[in-house]
Enzyme design. Structure first.
Site, short mmCIF file in Angstrom:
data_model
loop_
_atom_site.label_atom_id
_atom_site.label_comp_id
_atom_site.label_asym_id
_atom_site.label_seq_id
_atom_site.Cartn_x
_atom_site.Cartn_y
_atom_site.Cartn_z
CG PHE A 291 -1.61 1.85 1.60
CD1 PHE A 291 -3.21 2.14 0.77
CD2 PHE A 291 -0.92 2.63 1.62
CE1 PHE A 291 -3.70 2.67 1.32
CE2 PHE A 291 -1.88 4.05 2.92
CZ PHE A 291 -3.04 3.79 1.42
CD GLU A 292 5.24 2.47 -2.38
OE1 GLU A 292 5.24 2.52 -3.33
OE2 GLU A 292 6.00 2.56 -1.57
#
Ligand SMILES: Nc1nc2c(ncn2[C@@H]2O[C@H](COP(=O)(O)OP(=O)(O)OP(=O)(O)O)[C@@H](O)[C@H]2O)c(=O)[nH]1
Ligand SMILES: [Mg+2]
Length: 417
Positions: free
Chosen positions: A304-305
């Site tokens: 996740f970014e």
């Protein structure tokens, strides 16, 4: 006489229809979505790289760019703000020049379909942001059809150039093969995989400069089989832009030392050669407990970014990636893109440019970020089990992130540790 009055009736009818037509035209203009005074960010369309490109997208979607007055489009950040529960229909207001991005194989189609469905239901159906899919093989028709049917914005499919997914010429492939064999014996996860190494190197140094990505300023990375457990009530891209954030995370943890034995030596060499790239007021304390001598293995989990593509494309980041890449640890060890991104963000960005999205609840096997605090979870309509929240457990580094930034931990964190 009768013919004369019939003529008058005809004139009256024609006049009536003309007036009705004018009324309709002016009224339909009045209900058109408000114009958003945006100028765009100056990026021009890049050629489509490899696969197809769909032209779907909300026809009346607000314009994209960053030149707008945020005060004119207030964003509800808490349940007390007006518009918090306005979760129906397409959101008006500005859009960032942003995209979701997924690296995947054709065989990942049903797992990425699940992820997309969650991202759309919890957030993107109201915003219609684009989605870029990247692959080292051409995407097949099923992959394109399924994903395009699920994404509310435009979808783009890119074929990764071979030089971004292969051994660079300075790598000794025999030496790399011996490492893989050794890691296999030692049962290090993905230790014997070539493709995993290409994937980690690609995510570290190339995804953000694929032709399709050059169109955008911000990205949100999504992997197959993830879960989003709560509604996302505001636009995280806008949050990043308006608060000058460059990198964000939801989960953090300790890296396996066996996969990165010399990574920190390589980073120290880079710091020595490029002191100009190291930010004053950085987050070194998140990475090292002895002032930079050794790495404590803390990293943000990069599956996740939400982040700034312009930062990743900066000289600062490119010099860092090239320096690490020359040292060969993507192949002679098994450096992951998570520690590589995290170390860059912690050293080369100011503390304030990093962000923890507490209100984006997330799962990637085997860890969960479930927001601490019953009130928050209810307000966000979460369906995660708070007992599974990883934030305050011993193997997480989120507590350290809070300490380094002098942030107050949410009420109830001790009970979840
Ligand atoms: N095109 C392509 N994508 C890949 C390849 N290997 C991995 N990926 C993608 O790269 C991302 C990371 O790979 P994962 O296999 O999920 O790696 P991981 O998250 O460390 O490990 P898991 O716990 O298995 O999820 C995912 O989005 C994958 O779909 C590959 O060989 N080709
Ligand atoms: Mg994964």
């Amino acid at each position: 006489m009768a013919a004369g009055s019939a003529r008058y009736v005809r004139y009256i009818l024609v006049a009536f229809f003309i007036l009705a037509g004018l009324y309709f035209v002016s009224n339909s203009r009045a209900v058109a979505p408000p114009a958003v005074p945006l100028s765009g960010s100056g990026n021009t369309a890049a050629p489509v790289n490899g696969g197809g490109d769909t032209t779907k997208g909300a026809p009346n979607a607000p314009k994209i760019g960053s030149d707008y007055d945020p005060a004119k489009f207030p964003m509800a950040m808490t349940p007390n703000d007006p518009g918090w529960n306005d979760l129906a229909g397409i959101k008006d207001g500005p859009r960032m020049n942003a995209t979701f991005v997924t690296l995947a194989r054709n065989s990942d189609v049903w797992e990425i379909a699940k992820s997309i469905r969650q991202v759309e239901d919890r957030f993107n159906r109201r915003y219609g942001y684009d989605w870029v899919f990247l692959n080292d093989q051409p995407f097949d028709d099923t992959f394109k059809k399924v994903t395009t049917s699920l994404v509310s914005g435009k979808t783009h499919y890119g074929l990764i150039p071979e030089e971004h997914w292969s051994f660079p010429e300075w790598i000794d492939t025999d030496k790399a093969a011996k490492v893989r064999e050794d890691m296999k014996q030692r049962q290090i996860i993905y230790g014997d995989s070539i493709s995993y190494r290409h994937m980690c190197r690609f995510e570290s140094g190339f995804f953000f400069r694929q032709a399709l990505m050059m169109n955008y300023d911000y990205y949100w990375r999504v992997e197959p089989s993830i879960e989003l457990y709560c509604d996302v009530h505001y636009d995280p891209f806008r949050y990043m832009h308006e608060n000058n954030k460059k990198y964000s995370f939801v989960l953090s943890l300790l890296e396996y030392m066996e996969t990165i034995p010399t990574l920190w030596d390589s980073v120290k060499k880079f710091m020595k050669n490029h002191p100009e790239h190291i930010a004053a007021g950085n987050s070194l304390g998140f990475l090292s407990d002895d002032g930079g001598e050794t790495y404590n293995r803390c990293h943000f989990w990069s599956n996740f970014e939400v982040g700034s593509l312009n930062w990743l494309r900066s000289d600062q980041y490119i010099d860092y990636f090239n320096s690490l890449d020359q040292d060969g640890g993507f192949f002679y060890e098994r450096w992951g893109d998570a520690p590589v991104h995290s170390i860059a963000a912690a050293l080369m960005l100011k503390k304030e440019e990093l962000h923890f999205f507490n209100d984006i609840a997330y799962y990637h096997v085997p860890f969960t970020h479930c927001p601490t605090g019953e009130k928050t979870r209810e307000a966000l309509k979460c369906h995660c089990n708070p007992k599974e929240n990883f934030d305050w457990k011993g193997y997480s580094c989120t507590s350290k992130f809070f300490d380094v930034n002098n942030m107050e931990k949410p009420k109830g964190w001790e009970e979840e540790s």
